[in-house]
Design an enzyme around this catalytic site. Structure first.
Site, PDB file in Angstrom:
ATOM      1  N   ASP A   9     -25.727  12.035 -16.031  1.00  0.00           N
ATOM      2  CA  ASP A   9     -24.524  11.491 -16.673  1.00  0.00           C
ATOM      3  C   ASP A   9     -24.646   9.971 -16.872  1.00  0.00           C
ATOM      4  OD1 ASP A   9     -22.384  13.185 -17.440  1.00  0.00           O
ATOM      5  OD2 ASP A   9     -21.965  13.656 -15.347  1.00  0.00           O
TER       6      ASP A   9
ATOM      7  N   GLN B 244     -18.914  17.458 -12.472  1.00  0.00           N
ATOM      8  CA  GLN B 244     -17.896  17.345 -13.517  1.00  0.00           C
ATOM      9  C   GLN B 244     -16.689  16.560 -13.007  1.00  0.00           C
ATOM     10  OE1 GLN B 244     -18.456  18.389 -16.665  1.00  0.00           O
ATOM     11  NE2 GLN B 244     -16.464  17.685 -17.358  1.00  0.00           N
TER      12      GLN B 244
ATOM     13  N   LYS C  15     -21.698  23.246 -21.624  1.00  0.00           N
ATOM     14  CA  LYS C  15     -22.939  22.589 -21.190  1.00  0.00           C
ATOM     15  C   LYS C  15     -23.981  23.628 -20.787  1.00  0.00           C
ATOM     16  CE  LYS C  15     -20.537  18.362 -19.860  1.00  0.00           C
ATOM     17  NZ  LYS C  15     -19.972  17.486 -18.823  1.00  0.00           N
TER      18      LYS C  15
HETATM   19  N1  GUN Z   1     -15.465  14.507 -17.653  1.00  0.00           N
HETATM   20  C1  GUN Z   1     -15.210  14.092 -18.920  1.00  0.00           C
HETATM   21  N2  GUN Z   1     -16.345  13.709 -19.521  1.00  0.00           N
HETATM   22  C2  GUN Z   1     -17.341  13.864 -18.624  1.00  0.00           C
HETATM   23  C3  GUN Z   1     -18.748  13.637 -18.660  1.00  0.00           C
HETATM   24  O1  GUN Z   1     -19.339  13.189 -19.658  1.00  0.00           O
HETATM   25  N3  GUN Z   1     -19.425  13.957 -17.525  1.00  0.00           N
HETATM   26  C4  GUN Z   1     -18.811  14.437 -16.406  1.00  0.00           C
HETATM   27  N4  GUN Z   1     -19.562  14.683 -15.339  1.00  0.00           N
HETATM   28  N5  GUN Z   1     -17.520  14.651 -16.339  1.00  0.00           N
HETATM   29  C5  GUN Z   1     -16.794  14.369 -17.448  1.00  0.00           C
END
Ligand code: GUN
Length: 285
Positions: free
Chosen positions: A119, A96, A52
């Protein structure tokens, strides 16, 4: 043989769009910025965060990384989010997942201001997803819709079967497919006669987290197959939820793992960060 969707190429297109928008914001004196929070030492989370932040760099989005130890308390995390929430120069906050077990995930997601929730997991944004007009849509589901659009697959009137009911993928992608006029069936671990359900799918979206769970006998001839899985097979090789080698011989369109849905999740996060920054700039005018 099926058409294999090039998620990397489509993600690049999305990131290029986001980069142009980032540049336009910078021309207005706004540096689009995301704060990424990692709690603990989940190895997969570390890889996701690295990807990311790399995408941010490519797109011209400033990214700030905050790390808390595995033992961090919920209070510590909420305090950090509160500080980030108050920063005018931070437009997006991403925590996350998964979080260590002593921390209540929903309490954390509720503490992120909805306009900074890149998100799209805050209950207010989830509500917007259900009722329409949702600027911040969860990244993986939004990425899947964009993949279908770019591939010329119109969900209207199609039977879409979703495997998995997570808050991150299964539920939101079901709503988005419904919004696109698909007839949607959501299946999960308690579903009876699963294969008889999946064999009815014109569009099959697999998000169960089990390596090669979807076998060729579960897929209708000519179906569109979207694989959200990110697993390791018996040889420790990356693989999806779909038995790609067999299923691709039967379906018409399929996403590979890696190089399918994964890059789209990251690309849509870039889009959401730009959207969040624009909303906040507009709000201040
Ligand atoms: N863990 C797995 N997929 C995601 C996501 O799209 N966003 C976040 N914050 N954590 C995740």
């Amino acid at each position: 043989m099926a058409e294999i969707i090039d998620g990397k190429a489509i993600a690049q297109k999305v990131k290029t769009e986001a980069a142009q928008e980032a540049e336009a914001l910078r021309q207005q004196g706004v540096e689009p910025t995301i704060a990424v929070v990692l709690v603990g030492d989940n190895q997969a989370s570390k890889v996701y965060i690295r990807n990311k932040m790399l995408a941010c760099e490519q797109t011209g989005i400033r990214s700030l990384k905050y790390e808390l130890p595995q033992s961090a308390s919920q209070q510590e995390l909420l305090e950090l989010i509160n500080i980030l929430a108050g920063k005018k120069d931070v437009h997006g906050i991403l925590v996350q997942l998964p979080l260590p077990q002593q921390i209540d995930e929903q309490a954390v997601l509720r503490s992120i201001p909805p306009q900074k929730d890149v998100d799209g997991f805050h209950p207010q944004n989830v509500g917007c997803l259900l009722t329409g007009g949702h600027p911040l849509t969860p990244c993986t589901p939004a990425g899947i819709l964009r993949l279908l659009e770019e591939t010329g697959v119109n969900p209207a009137g199609k039977h879409c079967v979703v495997l998995g009911r997570s808050n991150i993928v299964g539920k939101p992608v079901s709503i988005l497919m419904l919004e696109k006029d698909a007839t949607v069936t959501i299946c999960h671990s308690k579903t009876k006669n699963l294969a008889s359900m999946t064999r009815q799918a014109d569009i099959l979206i697999a998000a169960v987290g089990k390596p090669k769970f979807v076998t060729a006998d579960m897929v209708k001839e000519g179906a569109v197959v979207i694989d959200v899985g990110m697993n390791r097979d018996e040889n420790n090789k990356l693989c999806g939820d779909v038995d790609f080698a067999r299923v691709q011989e039967k379906c018409s369109v399929i996403t590979p793992v890696p190089g399918g849905v994964g890059p789209m999740t990251v690309a849509m996060l870039m889009k959401n960060t730009i959207t969040a920054a624009k909303m906040q700039v507009k709000h201040r005018e």
